[in-house]
Design a protein around this motif. Structure first.
Motif, mmCIF file in Angstrom:
data_model
loop_
_atom_site.group_PDB
_atom_site.id
_atom_site.type_symbol
_atom_site.label_atom_id
_atom_site.label_comp_id
_atom_site.label_asym_id
_atom_site.label_seq_id
_atom_site.Cartn_x
_atom_site.Cartn_y
_atom_site.Cartn_z
ATOM 1 N N GLU A 310 0.839 -1.469 0.130
ATOM 2 C CA GLU A 310 0.028 0.051 -0.137
ATOM 3 C C GLU A 310 0.858 1.199 0.072
ATOM 4 O O GLU A 310 0.425 2.216 -0.829
ATOM 5 C CB GLU A 310 -1.019 -0.105 1.065
ATOM 6 N N LEU A 311 1.828 1.207 0.839
ATOM 7 C CA LEU A 311 2.510 2.608 0.931
ATOM 8 C C LEU A 311 3.362 2.647 -0.612
ATOM 9 O O LEU A 311 3.402 3.929 -0.918
ATOM 10 C CB LEU A 311 3.861 2.401 2.215
ATOM 11 N N ARG A 312 3.898 1.665 -0.881
ATOM 12 C CA ARG A 312 4.724 1.887 -2.187
ATOM 13 C C ARG A 312 3.483 2.198 -3.410
ATOM 14 O O ARG A 312 3.978 3.312 -4.235
ATOM 15 C CB ARG A 312 5.290 0.564 -2.647
ATOM 16 N N SER A 313 2.637 1.783 -3.434
ATOM 17 C CA SER A 313 1.388 2.005 -4.322
ATOM 18 C C SER A 313 1.288 3.558 -4.341
ATOM 19 O O SER A 313 1.039 4.494 -5.191
ATOM 20 C CB SER A 313 0.303 1.418 -4.478
ATOM 21 N N GLN A 314 1.085 4.230 -3.002
ATOM 22 C CA GLN A 314 0.538 5.367 -2.852
ATOM 23 C C GLN A 314 1.862 6.553 -3.157
ATOM 24 O O GLN A 314 1.491 7.652 -3.663
ATOM 25 C CB GLN A 314 0.171 5.480 -1.514
ATOM 26 N N LEU A 315 2.941 5.901 -2.712
ATOM 27 C CA LEU A 315 4.144 6.914 -3.341
ATOM 28 C C LEU A 315 4.348 6.903 -4.652
ATOM 29 O O LEU A 315 4.839 7.914 -5.461
ATOM 30 C CB LEU A 315 5.624 6.333 -2.571
ATOM 31 N N GLU A 316 3.971 5.924 -5.316
ATOM 32 C CA GLU A 316 4.246 5.740 -6.945
ATOM 33 C C GLU A 316 2.996 6.457 -7.457
ATOM 34 O O GLU A 316 3.401 7.178 -8.536
ATOM 35 C CB GLU A 316 4.033 4.306 -7.174
#
Length: 422
Positions: A310-316
């Motif tokens: 989730e964190l990676r997706s939101q940063l992307e």
């Protein structure tokens, strides 16, 4: 507590007067004055403190140390199920890696160790001497170390991401073929070197080369093991089994504790060659047993995988948003809750921007999130494994705002000047 609270300001001033600079790595004026830990770990520590069974395993033993060693042998896979293995219990990843290196040298009679540029294995002794990040900063290299590039797909040392693994393995084979190498020591995800996730086949290639040339493979899981990457062990992502595995940090649940798990031939001899008075103390061991119960349960590991995604997706999503700082993100990468955000001067030329990175870290701290710069221009994100989905969303929003603010000049050079970091 407020970041402008007088007590915190005074604490930071007192710290500056009395704490040795050699053990400071500061990026902003952070002071932790209270906190809440896992209740099961806290309870285990309290019970052990009331009735401690001795102080260490130096001249005797006690149940918690033996039980912990048994648990670790059950948790860490063995290359040869019939071979005897042992567990070294120490205080930190530094001494666990130092003991592993010295043990491999003694067992093989060979002096050389292959390690990796920008790798980190400890802050003292042989562990520091094979840490590329320390050597690059001026520390004395171990006399027998030979550094190799770590395969980085975003910044390939060959100029071509498709060739980095083959090139590193070719160099490793050249060193191993001389017959003087005791061990290869490697991080399954290079943390302080920039949160670099190696391409598929890298660890398997090292495994095959070590087998072919009679060297041990040491995998340093101190920072990324025990569930942080969404697997119990980070080396599981590449489906290899090391000869020696080192653990630390999370193992003690906040108390000083580390371990090296490996062949008896590596960890039994020379007798009494790795002595520290309080190693294997019952309070740290009790904490670790509670930690391993959580690891076996699997909930925190699953959470690390889910929240990390989730964190990676939101940063992307932020990187693609067109906001003021979005174009300064060159790459977002990682495994589980061990993530890196590489910041650059612009996406077209991808020049590393350490100054911006320092300012983003400082601004994120002001807004309420902790992110540490590593390798100059990469933000290291390693939140608690119990972070919630709502907290992930808030963290991503803070980081996005911090990048926007730093990119548009809201943090001055003077504000970050006192915090030298690496």
């Amino acid at each position: 507590m407020s970041r402008t609270d007088d007590a915190v300001v005074q604490l930071i001033a007192r710290d500056a007067r009395v704490i040795a600079g050699v053990e400071q790595l500061r990026f902003f004026p952070l002071a932790a004055v209270s906190g809440r830990g896992n209740p099961a770990i806290a309870d285990a520590i309290a019970r052990a403190a009331v009735d401690p069974a001795g102080s260490s395993i130096l001249s005797g033993t006690h149940p918690a140390a033996v039980a912990l060693a048994e648990e670790l042998l059950a948790l860490v896979p063995a290359r040869d199920p019939d071979a005897q293995r042992r567990v070294y219990l120490g205080h930190a990843g530094t001494d666990a890696n130092d003991v592993a290196i010295r043990g491999c040298r003694h067992a093989t009679g060979r002096p050389r160790v292959l390690a990796f540029e920008q790798g980190y294995h400890g802050g003292l002794g042989s562990a520091q001497g094979v840490s590329g990040v320390h050597v690059a900063a001026g520390a004395q290299a171990d006399p027998g170390v030979w550094f190799l590039p770590y395969p980085d797909r975003y910044r390939p040392h060959t100029g071509d991401a498709a060739t980095v693994v083959d090139d590193v393995l070719r160099r490793a084979e050249a060193g191993l073929a001389e017959g003087t190498t005791a061990a290869v020591i490697v991080e399954p995800l290079q943390s302080d070197g920039g949160l670099i996730v190696p391409p598929a086949g890298f660890l398997a290639g090292l495994r095959a080369l070590c087998d072919a040339h009679g060297a041990y493979l040491i995998v340093d899981e101190v920072k990324v093991g025990l569930g942080r990457t969404g697997r119990t062990h980070a080396f599981e992502h590449q489906a290899v089994v090391p000869d020696v595995v080192t653990l630390g940090k999370a193992l003690g649940g906040g108390l000083p504790l580390s371990a090296a798990i490996g062949p008896a031939a590596v960890l039994d001899e020379p007798t009494a060659s790795a002595l520290m008075t309080t190693v294997g103390n019952p309070i740290s061991c009790a904490a670790a047993l509670a930690v391993l119960a959580l690891v076996r349960d699997g909930a925190t590991t699953r959470s690390a995988e889910e929240r990390g995604a989730e964190l990676r997706s939101q940063l992307e999503q932020y990187a693609a948003s067109g906001r003021p700082g979005a174009e300064r993100i060159g790459d977002v990468r990682g495994l589980g809750l061990s993530l890196g955000v590489e910041l650059v001067s612009g996406r077209e030329d991808s020049t590393p921007d350490p100054l911006l990175t320092a300012k983003v870290a400082y601004r994120a701290w002001e807004l309420g999130a902790v992110a540490y710069p590593v390798r100059g221009n990469v933000l290291e994100l390693t939140p608690p494994l119990g972070i919630t989905a709502r907290e992930v969303e808030r963290a991503a929003a803070i980081l996005a705002q911090a990048i926007d603010d730093a990119a548009t000049g809201s943090v001055s050079d003077e504000q970050i000047a006192p915090y030298r970091g690496w």
